[in-house]
Design a protein around this motif. Structure first.
Motif, mmCIF file in Angstrom:
data_model
loop_
_atom_site.group_PDB
_atom_site.id
_atom_site.type_symbol
_atom_site.label_atom_id
_atom_site.label_comp_id
_atom_site.label_asym_id
_atom_site.label_seq_id
_atom_site.Cartn_x
_atom_site.Cartn_y
_atom_site.Cartn_z
ATOM 1 N N VAL A 344 80.983 38.425 51.470
ATOM 2 C CA VAL A 344 79.850 39.349 51.460
ATOM 3 C C VAL A 344 78.751 38.830 50.541
ATOM 4 C CG1 VAL A 344 79.080 41.656 50.777
ATOM 5 C CG2 VAL A 344 81.217 41.378 52.068
ATOM 6 N N TYR A 345 79.136 38.430 49.320
ATOM 7 C CA TYR A 345 78.128 37.960 48.368
ATOM 8 C C TYR A 345 77.493 36.652 48.835
ATOM 9 C CZ TYR A 345 79.769 41.589 45.197
ATOM 10 O OH TYR A 345 80.086 42.814 44.632
ATOM 11 N N ALA A 346 78.264 35.812 49.494
ATOM 12 C CA ALA A 346 77.698 34.572 50.045
ATOM 13 C C ALA A 346 76.664 34.895 51.111
ATOM 14 C CB ALA A 346 78.810 33.696 50.616
ATOM 15 N N ALA A 347 76.969 35.878 51.955
ATOM 16 C CA ALA A 347 76.022 36.271 53.001
ATOM 17 C C ALA A 347 74.754 36.869 52.411
ATOM 18 C CB ALA A 347 76.682 37.267 53.955
ATOM 19 N N LYS A 348 74.869 37.503 51.237
ATOM 20 C CA LYS A 348 73.710 38.090 50.565
ATOM 21 C C LYS A 348 72.948 37.070 49.728
ATOM 22 C CE LYS A 348 74.288 42.086 48.562
ATOM 23 N NZ LYS A 348 74.860 43.128 47.688
ATOM 24 N N GLY A 349 73.488 35.862 49.637
ATOM 25 C CA GLY A 349 72.835 34.830 48.832
ATOM 26 C C GLY A 349 73.155 34.923 47.365
ATOM 27 N N GLU A 350 74.123 35.746 46.999
ATOM 28 C CA GLU A 350 74.532 35.891 45.599
ATOM 29 C C GLU A 350 75.697 34.933 45.335
ATOM 30 O OE1 GLU A 350 75.070 39.992 44.498
ATOM 31 O OE2 GLU A 350 73.500 40.661 45.878
ATOM 32 N N ASN A 351 75.375 33.669 45.224
ATOM 33 C CA ASN A 351 76.390 32.624 45.184
ATOM 34 C C ASN A 351 77.278 32.690 43.940
ATOM 35 O OD1 ASN A 351 75.520 31.597 47.634
ATOM 36 N ND2 ASN A 351 73.981 30.300 46.665
ATOM 37 N N GLU A 352 76.703 33.096 42.804
ATOM 38 C CA GLU A 352 77.485 33.164 41.575
ATOM 39 C C GLU A 352 78.592 34.212 41.701
ATOM 40 O OE1 GLU A 352 76.839 33.934 36.782
ATOM 41 O OE2 GLU A 352 75.128 33.388 38.047
ATOM 42 N N LEU A 353 78.223 35.384 42.236
ATOM 43 C CA LEU A 353 79.223 36.431 42.443
ATOM 44 C C LEU A 353 80.240 36.007 43.498
ATOM 45 C CD1 LEU A 353 77.272 39.823 42.362
ATOM 46 C CD2 LEU A 353 79.195 39.146 40.904
ATOM 47 N N SER A 354 79.774 35.314 44.515
ATOM 48 C CA SER A 354 80.687 34.832 45.557
ATOM 49 C C SER A 354 81.751 33.910 44.966
ATOM 50 C CB SER A 354 79.901 34.099 46.649
ATOM 51 O OG SER A 354 80.772 33.549 47.598
ATOM 52 N N THR A 355 81.307 32.990 44.122
ATOM 53 C CA THR A 355 82.238 32.064 43.478
ATOM 54 C C THR A 355 83.200 32.809 42.563
ATOM 55 O OG1 THR A 355 80.604 30.287 43.563
ATOM 56 C CG2 THR A 355 82.413 30.036 41.993
ATOM 57 N N GLU A 356 82.690 33.790 41.838
ATOM 58 C CA GLU A 356 83.531 34.558 40.918
ATOM 59 C C GLU A 356 84.632 35.303 41.670
ATOM 60 O OE1 GLU A 356 83.096 38.330 37.843
ATOM 61 O OE2 GLU A 356 81.329 37.111 38.315
ATOM 62 N N MET A 357 84.291 35.898 42.813
ATOM 63 C CA MET A 357 85.293 36.621 43.599
ATOM 64 C C MET A 357 86.362 35.674 44.142
ATOM 65 S SD MET A 357 84.615 39.853 43.444
ATOM 66 C CE MET A 357 84.065 39.510 41.754
ATOM 67 N N MET A 358 85.952 34.503 44.594
ATOM 68 C CA MET A 358 86.928 33.547 45.121
ATOM 69 C C MET A 358 87.863 33.063 44.018
ATOM 70 S SD MET A 358 88.066 32.324 47.861
ATOM 71 C CE MET A 358 86.739 32.710 49.017
ATOM 72 N N LEU A 359 87.312 32.878 42.825
ATOM 73 C CA LEU A 359 88.147 32.464 41.697
ATOM 74 C C LEU A 359 89.154 33.555 41.322
ATOM 75 C CD1 LEU A 359 85.565 30.636 39.387
ATOM 76 C CD2 LEU A 359 87.518 29.620 40.597
#
Length: 402
Positions: A344-359
């Motif tokens: 979801v965050y990747a689709a929104k362009g919020e890459n930092e949050l996207s990476t944090e969720m995957m971690l």
């Protein structure tokens, strides 16, 4: 043949499916009062035997030929973990038995060996028997499969999976799966006694006979299952469907209620009771169970996970984020929730949050061996001496330790 409207429960993957909403998987059915304590006279009508009617049926019996194969593959001086890996190679590798999945019929261990195929319960019969012969601790266990909903929020798939587990020591155990590439619910495993596993065997073959139109034989088989395990909500639910096929409304209702009495999370029985009351014109009672379904959705994290995935496909990122965060708030240790949030965050362009969720998803998976992830492995090791699951005054919390 017209198949009965009731939903049956078979204990193996893709055969324990029923298209009916269910309730109270994570909480008690406090909002559902069935006002039922059992009826001794009706109980005697259902469980009317004093002994196992099928003593000649031995789901865990293995022949001398099988024992000789195990002896050649597994050496007694091997460590238990090495013995287990050799046994799994014998069962599944192309140069061994090369067992294949087949959902149609439930087999004994000996029948699986001869057919070289079977469903999950069938193959676990053979695995448990061979493992015990090889001196490996082995028991059956059931695990709930992750439920699925359609776009309208109706539950469309619910199933339960059976595998095997055993201990290498006080803190270290294994789980052996025949069909491991499935999505299971975290922390829902239940170890079975041999009597419970035998009961499930007769429940399964009883359902198979009912599907073939042999209602009287199906009744006899599931009665035997209840004699072996009178507390089995699965068997009670299925015998209710059999009594429905035989046109006995009194024992149909009684059996479904017994299923709920034995386990107030007896999901299929809830749906079957709703259908029973609706079919018999008791609409107020039927609506009581319908309301329980709505309550279930409100408390089930996988409902919000499903809702979030649908919203992501529709590019409604706000609803997707809200739904998935709700799922996390209800169950913090499910990696797929964080993986979905990452998308979801990747689709929104919020890459930092996207990476944090995957971690976060990777940390939960790698730091606690109890967390299940689908894989091609037939075995995984669980070490309880190190876990990120901690008890606290407020319940369980996540503790990411270095």
């Amino acid at each position: 043949m017209i198949f009965p409207l009731e939903f049956l429960m078979k204990i193996f993957l893709k055969q324990f499916l029923y298209l009916v909403p269910f309730v109270c998987l994570f909480q008690g059915c406090q909002f559902l009062d069935i006002d039922f304590e059992g009826d001794a006279a009706l109980l005697v009508k259902v469980i009317d035997q004093k002994f196992d009617r099928y003593p000649e049926v031995a789901p865990l019996h293995i022949s001398q030929e099988i024992k000789s194969l195990v002896d050649r593959a597994v050496q007694g001086e091997d460590e238990r973990e090495l013995r287990l890996r050799k046994l799994l190679a014998l069962l599944y590798n192309s140069d061994g038995l090369a067992l294949r999945y087949s959902p149609e019929v439930t087999h004994t261990a000996l029948e699986v060996f001869e057919a070289r195929q079977g469903n999950c319960l069938s193959v676990m019969n053979l695995f448990v028997a061979m493992a015990r012969y090889a001196g490996i601790d082995a028991n059956f266990q059931t695990v709930k499969v992750r439920p699925n909903w359609d776009r309208r929020g109706n539950l469309v798939v619910l199933s339960q999976h059976i595998n095997a587990t055993g201990r290498f020591g006080p803190h270290r155990r294994y789980v052996s799966d025949f069909t491991p590439e499935i999505s299971l619910q975290q922390f829902t495993s239940t170890t079975l006694t041999d009597a419970q596993a035998r009961s499930l065997y007769f429940t399964n073959i009883g359902v198979e006979e009912l599907i073939e139109g042999n209602s009287e034989l199906a009744l006899d088989l599931v009665k035997n299952a209840l004699f072996l395990d009178p507390d089995s909500p699965v068997a009670w639910n299925n015998i209710g469907a059999i009594y429905s096929a035989l046109g006995d409304p009194e024992l149909t209702e009684f059996s479904y209620k017994m299923s709920v009495l034995k386990d107030n999370n007896s999901i299929s029985a809830i749906g079957n009771l709703a259908k029973f009351y609706r079919r018999n014109g008791q609409l107020a009672r039927a609506k009581q169970y319908d309301r329980a379904i709505e309550k279930f959705n409100e408390t089930n994290p996988y409902f919000y996970y499903s809702q979030g995935n649908v919203a992501l496909i529709d590019e409604d990122f706000l609803l997707a984020e809200e739904s998935l965060l709700k799922a996390v708030s209800l169950m913090k240790f499910e990696p797929v929730f964080y993986q979905a949030l990452s998308r979801v965050y990747a689709a929104k362009g919020e890459n930092e949050l996207s990476t944090e969720m995957m971690l976060l998803a990777k940390t939960i998976t790698t730091r606690d061996s109890q967390v299940y992830e689908p894989s091609s492995d037939k075995m995984r090791i669980i070490d309880n001496s190190f876990s990120i699951l901690r008890d606290s005054a407020n319940g369980i919390s996540i503790d990411f330790r270095n």
